[in-house]
Design a protein around this motif. Structure first.
Motif, PDB file in Angstrom:
ATOM      1  N   ARG A  19       0.798  -1.219   0.000  1.00 55.27           N
ATOM      2  CA  ARG A  19       0.000   0.000   0.000  1.00 55.27           C
ATOM      3  C   ARG A  19       0.831   1.270   0.000  1.00 55.27           C
ATOM      4  N   ASN A  20       2.137   1.172   0.216  1.00 52.95           N
ATOM      5  CA  ASN A  20       2.978   2.357   0.252  1.00 52.95           C
ATOM      6  C   ASN A  20       3.432   2.814  -1.128  1.00 52.95           C
ATOM      7  N   ILE A  21       2.980   2.144  -2.164  1.00 55.19           N
ATOM      8  CA  ILE A  21       3.339   2.582  -3.510  1.00 55.19           C
ATOM      9  C   ILE A  21       2.647   3.916  -3.798  1.00 55.19           C
ATOM     10  N   SER A  22       3.158   4.655  -4.753  1.00 54.86           N
ATOM     11  CA  SER A  22       2.662   6.003  -5.030  1.00 54.86           C
ATOM     12  C   SER A  22       1.221   5.992  -5.527  1.00 54.86           C
ATOM     13  N   GLU A  23       0.535   7.133  -5.344  1.00 49.03           N
ATOM     14  CA  GLU A  23      -0.842   7.254  -5.804  1.00 49.03           C
ATOM     15  C   GLU A  23      -0.937   7.115  -7.316  1.00 49.03           C
ATOM     16  N   GLU A  24       0.078   7.630  -8.023  1.00 50.26           N
ATOM     17  CA  GLU A  24       0.080   7.508  -9.477  1.00 50.26           C
ATOM     18  C   GLU A  24       0.136   6.047  -9.909  1.00 50.26           C
ATOM     19  N   MET A  25       0.952   5.263  -9.191  1.00 47.99           N
ATOM     20  CA  MET A  25       1.068   3.852  -9.520  1.00 47.99           C
ATOM     21  C   MET A  25      -0.234   3.116  -9.216  1.00 47.99           C
ATOM     22  N   LYS A  26      -0.857   3.457  -8.081  1.00 40.90           N
ATOM     23  CA  LYS A  26      -2.133   2.839  -7.728  1.00 40.90           C
ATOM     24  C   LYS A  26      -3.192   3.144  -8.784  1.00 40.90           C
ATOM     25  N   GLU A  27      -3.222   4.407  -9.224  1.00 48.34           N
ATOM     26  CA  GLU A  27      -4.207   4.810 -10.229  1.00 48.34           C
ATOM     27  C   GLU A  27      -3.993   4.058 -11.535  1.00 48.34           C
ATOM     28  N   THR A  28      -2.732   3.941 -11.931  1.00 47.73           N
ATOM     29  CA  THR A  28      -2.425   3.250 -13.177  1.00 47.73           C
ATOM     30  C   THR A  28      -2.788   1.774 -13.086  1.00 47.73           C
TER      31      THR A  28
END
Length: 231
Positions: A23-32
């Motif tokens: 869950r600590n991955i970036s918001e951009e990565m989560k969105e993608t």
């Protein structure tokens, strides 16, 4: 009879726990990642919907089901249940309910779950559900990384839904002709495909469809096809 069902639920739970660690991955990565899942879900939904042989029946069932679902406010009830779980287990998770509802719909609706549960109930063959378990496990990792703990609790409706189908199939298999069962599975897959397509569009943030409210359409479809077969 329920071995495949429980393994499917366990795979979702394990995938969710792994997703929590990511869950600590970036918001951009989560969105993608989320939109990538959305694209895959859209393609899956289209593939499932295309083979229908009774498109008019599908549309009637979907429309009547939507009326029933809106009247019963199924989407609202599912969100309330998700919010209850959020308050009980994860007060800090603002998108807990969204994760629970989205994951539940993705894991519950689909031909693999229905056909696999029937196979388990009728013949004890769990291969289809084991295949679905692998797919759901990886999907749970990505969904949890994007939505949070709510995805973990989606394993509950999956086990209840598929377990109910397996038990029911075990009792009814002697009463249904094979030809009718084949047609029924094909059309349930098709209407489920349309709902999955809606989920994919929601994940892509192109629409805000209340997909849960279409669920009664599956029951309506079974009734209409039964009448058609009898007549």
């Amino acid at each position: 009879m329920l071995t495949g069902v429980f393994i499917n639920g366990l795979a979702i739970a394990i995938g969710s726990l792994i997703g929590i660690l990511l869950r600590n991955i970036s918001e951009e990565m989560k969105e993608t990642v989320t939109k990538g899942i959305g694209l895959g879900v859209v393609v899956l939904g289209i593939q499932m919907a295309i083979p229908t042989q009774s498109f008019i029946v599908i549309m009637i069932s979907l429309s009547i089901g939507a009326l029933i679902g809106e009247a019963l406010k199924i989407e609202t009830l599912m969100n309330r249940f998700g919010l209850f779980l959020q308050k009980r287990f994860s007060k800090s998770e603002s998108n807990f309910a969204e994760g629970f509802v989205t994951a539940s719909l993705i894991f519950v609706i689909g031909s693999l779950g229905i056909i696999g549960a029937i196979q388990s109930g009728v013949s004890g063959d769990h291969e289809t559900l084991l295949t679905k378990a692998v797919m759901d496990g990886f999907m749970a990792i990505m969904l949890t990384a994007s939505f949070g703990y709510g995805v973990l609790f989606s394993s509950i409706p999956v086990v209840l839904y598929q377990g109910s189908i397996a038990i029911l199939a075990n009792f009814l298999v002697q009463l249904v002709l094979p030809s009718f069962m084949d047609e029924l599975m094909n059309e349930i897959s098709a209407i489920g495909g349309l709902m999955i397509l809606g989920i994919g569009l929601n994940l892509l943030q192109l629409t805000k469809l209340r997909v849960s409210n279409f669920l009664p359409g599956i029951v309506v479809l079974i009734i209409l096809l039964s009448l058609k077969f009898v007549i």
